[in-house]
Scaffold this motif. Structure first.
Motif, PDB file in Angstrom:
ATOM      1  N   GLN A  42     123.125  74.831  44.076  1.00 13.40           N
ATOM      2  CA  GLN A  42     122.301  76.035  44.161  1.00 13.40           C
ATOM      3  C   GLN A  42     122.928  76.892  45.256  1.00 13.40           C
ATOM      4  N   LEU A  43     123.507  78.018  44.854  1.00 14.63           N
ATOM      5  CA  LEU A  43     124.270  78.853  45.777  1.00 14.63           C
ATOM      6  C   LEU A  43     123.483  80.076  46.217  1.00 14.63           C
ATOM      7  N   ASP A  44     123.730  80.491  47.442  1.00 19.14           N
ATOM      8  CA  ASP A  44     123.139  81.692  47.995  1.00 19.14           C
ATOM      9  C   ASP A  44     124.290  82.586  48.445  1.00 19.14           C
ATOM     10  N   PRO A  45     124.394  83.805  47.913  1.00 19.10           N
ATOM     11  CA  PRO A  45     125.513  84.673  48.295  1.00 19.10           C
ATOM     12  C   PRO A  45     125.563  84.975  49.787  1.00 19.10           C
ATOM     13  N   ASP A  46     124.440  84.839  50.481  1.00 19.29           N
ATOM     14  CA  ASP A  46     124.407  85.112  51.913  1.00 19.29           C
ATOM     15  C   ASP A  46     124.648  83.870  52.765  1.00 19.29           C
ATOM     16  N   ALA A  47     124.710  82.701  52.137  1.00 19.31           N
ATOM     17  CA  ALA A  47     124.940  81.451  52.876  1.00 19.31           C
ATOM     18  C   ALA A  47     126.398  81.069  52.711  1.00 19.31           C
ATOM     19  N   ASN A  48     127.179  81.256  53.736  1.00 13.19           N
ATOM     20  CA  ASN A  48     128.617  81.048  53.648  1.00 13.19           C
ATOM     21  C   ASN A  48     129.035  79.636  54.046  1.00 13.19           C
ATOM     22  N   GLY A  49     128.116  78.785  54.354  1.00 14.35           N
ATOM     23  CA  GLY A  49     128.499  77.450  54.784  1.00 14.35           C
ATOM     24  C   GLY A  49     127.573  76.362  54.309  1.00 14.35           C
ATOM     25  N   GLU A  50     126.753  76.673  53.293  1.00 15.72           N
ATOM     26  CA  GLU A  50     125.843  75.654  52.789  1.00 15.72           C
ATOM     27  C   GLU A  50     125.463  75.960  51.347  1.00 15.72           C
ATOM     28  N   PHE A  51     125.101  74.898  50.629  1.00 18.32           N
ATOM     29  CA  PHE A  51     124.503  75.020  49.310  1.00 18.32           C
ATOM     30  C   PHE A  51     123.588  73.828  49.110  1.00 18.32           C
ATOM     31  N   TRP A  52     122.817  73.841  48.010  1.00 18.56           N
ATOM     32  CA  TRP A  52     121.747  72.873  47.836  1.00 18.56           C
ATOM     33  C   TRP A  52     121.833  72.179  46.488  1.00 18.56           C
ATOM     34  N   PHE A  53     121.171  71.006  46.412  1.00 20.92           N
ATOM     35  CA  PHE A  53     121.049  70.242  45.171  1.00 20.92           C
ATOM     36  C   PHE A  53     119.615  69.734  45.047  1.00 20.92           C
ATOM     37  N   TYR A  54     119.084  69.764  43.841  1.00 22.15           N
ATOM     38  CA  TYR A  54     117.850  69.038  43.536  1.00 22.15           C
ATOM     39  C   TYR A  54     118.286  67.689  42.973  1.00 22.15           C
ATOM     40  N   CYS A  55     117.576  66.629  43.332  1.00 24.56           N
ATOM     41  CA  CYS A  55     117.883  65.317  42.778  1.00 24.56           C
ATOM     42  C   CYS A  55     116.645  64.427  42.878  1.00 24.56           C
ATOM     43  N   ASN A  56     116.725  63.264  42.267  1.00 27.12           N
ATOM     44  CA  ASN A  56     115.670  62.264  42.393  1.00 27.12           C
ATOM     45  C   ASN A  56     115.853  61.505  43.696  1.00 27.12           C
ATOM     46  N   LYS A  57     114.773  61.001  44.232  1.00 27.23           N
ATOM     47  CA  LYS A  57     114.817  60.267  45.493  1.00 27.23           C
ATOM     48  C   LYS A  57     115.613  58.975  45.396  1.00 27.23           C
ATOM     49  N   ASP A  58     115.827  58.475  44.181  1.00 27.52           N
ATOM     50  CA  ASP A  58     116.623  57.258  44.013  1.00 27.52           C
ATOM     51  C   ASP A  58     118.070  57.545  43.587  1.00 27.52           C
ATOM     52  N   ASN A  59     118.465  58.810  43.640  1.00 29.92           N
ATOM     53  CA  ASN A  59     119.841  59.192  43.314  1.00 29.92           C
ATOM     54  C   ASN A  59     120.808  58.600  44.345  1.00 29.92           C
ATOM     55  N   ARG A  60     122.037  58.301  43.939  1.00 30.32           N
ATOM     56  CA  ARG A  60     123.014  57.667  44.840  1.00 30.32           C
ATOM     57  C   ARG A  60     123.374  58.516  46.060  1.00 30.32           C
ATOM     58  N   ILE A  61     123.137  59.840  46.011  1.00 32.19           N
ATOM     59  CA  ILE A  61     123.439  60.671  47.186  1.00 32.19           C
ATOM     60  C   ILE A  61     122.191  61.010  47.992  1.00 32.19           C
ATOM     61  N   ALA A  62     121.025  60.548  47.545  1.00 33.70           N
ATOM     62  CA  ALA A  62     119.751  60.931  48.159  1.00 33.70           C
ATOM     63  C   ALA A  62     119.644  60.538  49.632  1.00 33.70           C
ATOM     64  N   GLY A  63     120.334  59.487  50.032  1.00 31.45           N
ATOM     65  CA  GLY A  63     120.272  59.064  51.433  1.00 31.45           C
ATOM     66  C   GLY A  63     120.980  60.002  52.376  1.00 31.45           C
ATOM     67  N   GLY A  64     121.793  60.890  51.820  1.00 32.86           N
ATOM     68  CA  GLY A  64     122.497  61.865  52.635  1.00 32.86           C
ATOM     69  C   GLY A  64     123.610  61.250  53.452  1.00 32.86           C
ATOM     70  N   GLY A  65     124.193  62.060  54.309  1.00 34.87           N
ATOM     71  CA  GLY A  65     125.296  61.648  55.160  1.00 34.87           C
ATOM     72  C   GLY A  65     126.562  62.424  54.847  1.00 34.87           C
ATOM     73  N   GLU A  66     127.663  61.930  55.365  1.00 32.30           N
ATOM     74  CA  GLU A  66     128.952  62.588  55.147  1.00 32.30           C
ATOM     75  C   GLU A  66     129.313  62.528  53.666  1.00 32.30           C
ATOM     76  N   ALA A  67     129.757  63.658  53.116  1.00 32.95           N
ATOM     77  CA  ALA A  67     130.004  63.744  51.676  1.00 32.95           C
ATOM     78  C   ALA A  67     131.235  64.591  51.379  1.00 32.95           C
ATOM     79  N   MET A  68     131.758  64.369  50.170  1.00 38.15           N
ATOM     80  CA  MET A  68     132.869  65.168  49.653  1.00 38.15           C
ATOM     81  C   MET A  68     132.465  65.695  48.280  1.00 38.15           C
ATOM     82  N   ALA A  69     132.742  66.975  48.054  1.00 39.62           N
ATOM     83  CA  ALA A  69     132.481  67.596  46.754  1.00 39.62           C
ATOM     84  C   ALA A  69     133.795  68.169  46.232  1.00 39.62           C
ATOM     85  N   GLN A  70     134.029  67.998  44.939  1.00 34.86           N
ATOM     86  CA  GLN A  70     135.213  68.559  44.300  1.00 34.86           C
ATOM     87  C   GLN A  70     134.766  69.616  43.299  1.00 34.86           C
ATOM     88  N   PHE A  71     135.511  70.725  43.274  1.00 34.20           N
ATOM     89  CA  PHE A  71     135.187  71.848  42.409  1.00 34.20           C
ATOM     90  C   PHE A  71     136.433  72.300  41.671  1.00 34.20           C
TER      91      PHE A  71
END
Length: 160
Positions: A42-71
Motif C-alpha cells: 500500500q503506497l503513499d505518494p507522500d511517503a518516501n521511505g515507507e509502505f504498508w501491507f495488510y496480512c493475517n496475524k498468523d502470516n509468516r511476516i506478521a512477527g515483523g523485524g528486519e526484512a527484504m522485499a524484491q520488486f
C-alpha cells in the motif's frame, strides 16, 4: 559526486513510480529461513521511505523485524532489492486510509476480521537497477549481441 547523487535520486524516483503502477513485491524476514511471499504494498505518494501491507496475524511476516522485499516492474526494466524493518501499524487512520474493496476480498471478515493486521515497512536502503531502454540495447539483446557496460542500464545503491 553531485551527478551520482542526482542519478541515484532519479533511479529511486523511477522505482517509486513503477511500484505505484504495480505494487507487488516478494517479501521475507531476514534470517527466518522461510521463503519470501508475494504481497501487495500500500503506497503513499507522500511517503518516501515507507509502505504498508495488510496480512493475517498468523502470516509468516506478521512477527515483523528486519526484512527484504524484491520488486520487478511490469515492463521488467526496473528491479529493486529493498531492505528495511517491518513493524505492526497501530494507527487506525492509516489502517482506514489504505483499505479498499480489493483488500477486503482477501479477508473473510472484512475490515472487522479479528485476524487482520497491518504492517509498516520502513525502508533503510535499496539496490535498484534500470534496464537499457534504448532501441539499440533491445535490438542487441534480441539478436544475442554483446552489450557494453555503458548500454546495460543504471544501478543505484540508495540509503533512505
Amino acid at each position: 559526486m553531485q551527478a551520482k547523487q542526482e542519478e541515484d535520486t532519479a533511479i529511486r524516483d523511477r522505482m517509486w513510480k513503477e511500484m505505484a503502477k504495480s505494487p507487488f513485491v516478494m517479501i521475507g524476514l531476514v534470517g527466518s529461513h522461510q521463503h519470501s511471499e508475494p504481497m501487495t504494498a500500500q503506497l503513499d505518494p507522500d511517503a518516501n521511505g515507507e509502505f504498508w501491507f495488510y496480512c493475517n496475524k498468523d502470516n509468516r511476516i506478521a512477527g515483523g523485524g528486519e526484512a527484504m522485499a524484491q520488486f520487478v516492474s511490469k515492463g521488467h526494466d526496473v528491479f529493486a532489492c529493498i531492505h528495511g524493518t517491518l513493524t505492526t501499524e497501530t494507527r487506525p487512520e492509516i489502517f482506514d486510509k489504505y483499505w479498499s474493496k480489493q483488500t477486503e476480498a482477501w479477508f473473510e471478515g472484512g475490515k472487522q476480521d479479528p485476524n487482520i493486521m497491518m504492517l509498516r515497512f520502513d525502508l533503510k536502503d535499496a539496490e535498484i537497477w534500470e534496464g537499457d531502454q534504448s532501441l539499440s540495447g533491445k535490438l542487441k539483446m534480441l539478436t544475442g549481441q554483446t552489450i557494453k557496460p555503458s548500454e546495460a542500464g543504471s544501478h543505484a545503491e540508495v540509503a533512505l
